[in-house]
Design an enzyme around this catalytic site. Sequence first.
Site, short mmCIF file in Angstrom:
data_model
loop_
_atom_site.label_atom_id
_atom_site.label_comp_id
_atom_site.label_asym_id
_atom_site.label_seq_id
_atom_site.Cartn_x
_atom_site.Cartn_y
_atom_site.Cartn_z
N LYS A 54 0.69 -1.33 0.01
CA LYS A 54 0.12 0.09 0.06
C LYS A 54 0.91 1.43 -0.16
O LYS A 54 0.71 2.31 -0.71
CB LYS A 54 -0.85 -0.11 1.08
CG LYS A 54 -1.89 -1.23 1.02
CD LYS A 54 -2.79 -1.28 2.39
CE LYS A 54 -3.59 -2.59 1.97
NZ LYS A 54 -4.31 -3.14 3.24
N GLN A 98 -4.62 -1.72 9.65
CA GLN A 98 -4.49 -3.18 9.09
C GLN A 98 -5.04 -4.30 9.99
O GLN A 98 -4.87 -4.61 11.28
CB GLN A 98 -2.97 -3.67 8.71
CG GLN A 98 -2.78 -4.98 7.88
CD GLN A 98 -3.39 -4.84 6.46
OE1 GLN A 98 -3.62 -3.64 5.85
NE2 GLN A 98 -3.71 -5.96 6.00
N ASP A 121 -11.05 2.50 4.36
CA ASP A 121 -11.48 0.96 4.30
C ASP A 121 -13.01 0.76 4.20
O ASP A 121 -13.47 -0.21 3.81
CB ASP A 121 -11.15 0.16 5.61
CG ASP A 121 -9.76 -0.66 5.44
OD1 ASP A 121 -9.50 -1.05 4.37
OD2 ASP A 121 -9.11 -0.62 6.35
N1 GUN Z 1 -6.57 -7.16 5.98
C1 GUN Z 1 -6.76 -7.89 4.90
N2 GUN Z 1 -7.52 -7.13 4.06
C2 GUN Z 1 -7.56 -5.79 4.66
C3 GUN Z 1 -8.06 -4.71 4.12
O1 GUN Z 1 -8.73 -4.41 3.18
N3 GUN Z 1 -8.07 -3.65 5.15
C4 GUN Z 1 -7.37 -3.83 6.43
N4 GUN Z 1 -7.56 -2.68 7.14
N5 GUN Z 1 -7.00 -4.85 6.69
C5 GUN Z 1 -6.92 -5.87 6.07
#
Ligand code: GUN
Length: 286
Positions: A54, A98, A121
Amino acid sequence: MPTQLLKAAPVTAALYEELKRKISGFKNQHGRSPKLVTVLVGEDPASQIYVSKKGSTCHALGMAHEDFKLSSNISEGELLLLLDRLNADDSVDGILVQSPLPKQISSQRVYDHIRPDKDVDCFSATNVGLCAQNRALLLPCTPAGIMELLRFYKIAVAGKNALVLGRSDIVGKPMALLLLHADATVTVAHSKTSDLAEHIANSDLVVSAIGRRGVLTGTLPWKSSCTVIDVGIHRIADGRVVGDCEFSEIEQKVAAITPVPGGVGPMTIAWLMANTVKAAYFRKGN
Ligand code: GUN
């Protein structure tokens, strides 16, 4: 007709060209780049890889990125205090904590603590509610990325039978909502569904977010016109990354399928970038 492979690369290339224009426009207008903050609690190796991807995508697009790495024994209160600070910081446009989080922390309390207009998110209760009513500014990244992939490849959804496998808050439930808003007839199947084969036989579109291998095989009664979207990511014994689907078996039976890797994963990241830029403009009043 040969099976169509729904690769993300041409879709993300088009999206990123448009985003780069918006990012440089934002910079010209406001004297800074849109900024994403990621928060990683603990040392889960997969989460470390996702967060680093990211960050590198932000940099490639000319966006700012800051990563907070916190110890796995941090308290929920300490994490909420950090979020207070990020919520109030005008230079921060998107906040992503995350998942998964350690056991002592309530994920939902954490997600609900992120300002909805910075919740890139779309995990907070406010944004989930807005999404359910089809009036959200920020859409959930994996489901919205999948809808973008379908639009790009001109796969019609309206009036089609769509089957979503899995009912998680992150993928299954919001995927069903976005498909419903696009006028699909939606079924959500899960671990207690009694006759999966019957549902597969009836489906024009299948989105698999089961998170498990071995369920979706070539022996199921796939329609030859079916489109299959595989959200699963599994590292298998020989080191390869594969999806929920037995790809080589199903590929021969359906009209279109996403590869793993190179399908849904990059679309999720692209939508996160799009949400961050959208959030940045929104707080500036446009
Ligand atoms: N863990 C796995 N996929 C995601 C996601 O799309 N966002 C977040 N914050 N954590 C994750």
